[in-house]
Design an enzyme around this catalytic site. Sequence first.
Site, PDB file in Angstrom:
ATOM      1  N   GLU A   1      -9.790   5.945   2.986  1.00 37.01           N
ATOM      2  CA  GLU A   1     -10.629   4.896   3.553  1.00 37.01           C
ATOM      3  C   GLU A   1      -9.714   3.720   3.819  1.00 37.01           C
ATOM      4  O   GLU A   1      -8.678   3.586   3.183  1.00 37.01           O
ATOM      5  CB  GLU A   1     -11.721   4.497   2.564  1.00 37.01           C
ATOM      6  CG  GLU A   1     -11.302   3.479   1.487  1.00 37.01           C
ATOM      7  CD  GLU A   1     -10.257   3.989   0.507  1.00 37.01           C
ATOM      8  OE1 GLU A   1     -10.154   5.213   0.350  1.00 37.01           O
ATOM      9  OE2 GLU A   1      -9.537   3.155  -0.081  1.00 37.01           O
TER      10      GLU A   1
ATOM     11  N   LYS B   1       0.812  -1.225   0.000  1.00 33.56           N
ATOM     12  CA  LYS B   1       0.000   0.000   0.000  1.00 33.56           C
ATOM     13  C   LYS B   1       0.843   1.273   0.000  1.00 33.56           C
ATOM     14  O   LYS B   1       0.428   2.305  -0.518  1.00 33.56           O
ATOM     15  CB  LYS B   1      -0.929   0.009   1.218  1.00 33.56           C
ATOM     16  CG  LYS B   1      -2.003  -1.063   1.199  1.00 33.56           C
ATOM     17  CD  LYS B   1      -3.079  -0.774   0.169  1.00 33.56           C
ATOM     18  CE  LYS B   1      -4.244  -1.747   0.276  1.00 33.56           C
ATOM     19  NZ  LYS B   1      -5.168  -1.608  -0.861  1.00 33.56           N
TER      20      LYS B   1
ATOM     21  N   SER C   1       1.748  -9.675  -0.610  1.00 33.50           N
ATOM     22  CA  SER C   1       1.454  -8.238  -0.598  1.00 33.50           C
ATOM     23  C   SER C   1       1.621  -7.572   0.755  1.00 33.50           C
ATOM     24  O   SER C   1       1.814  -6.364   0.835  1.00 33.50           O
ATOM     25  CB  SER C   1       0.034  -8.005  -1.120  1.00 33.50           C
ATOM     26  OG  SER C   1      -0.883  -8.749  -0.350  1.00 33.50           O
TER      27      SER C   1
END
Lengths: 418, 270
Positions: free
Chosen positions: A133, A111, A400
């Site tokens: 969010e 991210k 990830s």
Amino acid sequence: MQSGDLLKRREVDREASPTTPMGSEPDERGHFGPYGGSFVPETLVHALEELKTAYLRWRTDEEFVARMDDDLARFVGRPSPVYFARRLTEAAGGAKILLKREDLNHTGAHKINNTVGQGLLAHYMGKTRVIAETGAGQHGVATATVAARLNKKCVVYMGEVDIARQSINVFRMKLLGAEVRAVSSGSRTLKDALNEAMRDWVSNIDDTFYIIGTVAGPHPYPTMVRDFNAIVGREARRQTLEQFGALPDALVACVGGGSNAMGLFHPFIMDRGVRMIGVEAAGRGLASGQHAASLCAGRPGILHGCRTYLIDNDDGQIQHTHSVSAGLDYPGVGPEHAWLKDTGRAEYVAVTDAEALSAFHQLTRLEGILPALESSHAVAYGLKLAAGMRPDQHVLINLSGRGDKDVPTVAELENISL
Amino acid sequence: MSNRIDRCFRALKEQSRQALIPFITVGDPHPDWTAGIMHELVSAGANIVELGVPFSDPMADGPVIQEASERAIARGASLHRVLDTVREFRQRDADTPVVLMGYMNPLERYGHAAFARDAAEAGVDGVLLVDCPPEEMLELSPELQGKGIYPICLLAPTTTPQRMDIIARNAQGYLYYVSFKGITGASRLDQAGIAAPLEEIRKHSALPVAVGFGIKDAEAAAAVAKFADAVVIGSALVQALAASTSSTDAEQRARVFLAPVRKAMDNGRV
């Protein structure tokens, strides 16, 4: 070999692939075939135009790109390694399993690649406040992290259900100086956090930059978030060529909104010999109706600014989803995935909570790597896939994120009090 | 075939009056009461009725309409039910225009052509899709227009003059100006601040202009009516209806809420 221009880098990726183009760029209004677009209230139209213009301008600016590359190298810690998982490979008994170690990034997931880019863009656009969010909290943490560093006010919207199951990340965001606002409407998860962030953005359009955490939302977000995450695929492509003398035979990545998968897949799109497989959350099983597999079990509709596959009922009401992993617990998916599914370039499958948990343990025990529950879905399918392939083949799984945030959830599921 | 909306604004113009457009969420407080509330609103002075189509993820709406939508969905409201409500209303009212306001996905699921056909048959006059700017209406607009249903378009304080032209080319019936940068029900209306944007809008379109978002009471409505051709009042009315205990109670609340607004608007005219 890195060109100081994100657009040119995409062309370089493409030239390196001796195959015919298949048009993975959207049209000017952000449509990937029938998907994508910009389904937003009128108040946001101008802000999205502004964002599109700024993105097109800065992504070809040498200083901007140099600053982003520097952040990615020295703040995030890129490149992340491609790791040959020997014991996991032995356990599967087939193709060699490689892990792209996004879990080793600063803040613990892919991210941050996107928030570094969007944060910098917000800064260049002169915005003083950023909002986001978050589901699992990884995107919220990654946003709060860049906000701290760039000295921006930061508000993160998070569903009440997710706040309860991701308490560590909630506290991390607060430590970083962000305000975490609990969302109590609807299903009180990621989709509702996204609605609330949109409402904030509509109300504070002048000074606020909305850092969307996935490849969904209105144009230009799906393209922009993909581009910021495409470093994952660019590195992986180069690394596998260097380390193993060949491209991987298959790529496997989990898909909620789909940003880590899109980032990995995109630089390989022209490599037609490379299978691309997105793994959705089957929750308690697709037949149970309690899942979050919009591509495998949903249908096209319109949610959060784009046309894409989603999970709704016959009245068009978006349905509550379920996944053990908060980051996959979302009823929609990025529009480019919808297009890749329809065109057949990528395949989409789903694995259950139980399968993901089993893979979580297997990777932890066999390799000493504790994966996020989101990534555990990719590991679970990667194991199955590798088992049916030849030992001279390679399956590359995008790891990830790391699983530290999920330790309390796993303990609770297994009735262990910490 | 002339649309009821055109006839409505023509008649009001002759009387130098402004349209009062109440908004209610279909199915809240109860699906069986909505048609009765509509009749009461008309008798209390409404010229057009806007019906909110409940949606699970209303991203442009504030808490009042979000909660009304959630309650309505829980009680079985749906786009099919909305059309049933319009049919029921039309049995006793053939003239008052009805405009549906909502989000795209329920309509996607219904099917564009089927929706246009059924909505026209039920007696719907206009459709306002909050999350569908004209650029994304290329498929839907012809379906609606083919059945005589007007696409009602939003304009915002952030809408540039160039976009006003695009929107004006697509819109029919009236334009809906969102009075501030925000969501429904927020209290940020700057009454004086709407004069300039309305003047700009009128340079781009001859359509009547309605103003909505943030108009809470008779006083605000009267002030806005000095500049606008129509006043939309939603969240405050939805809030007033929310606690109704019966259909009679709901109708009573609708009248008590709307009659003073009508009076203030008519007294305010010069």
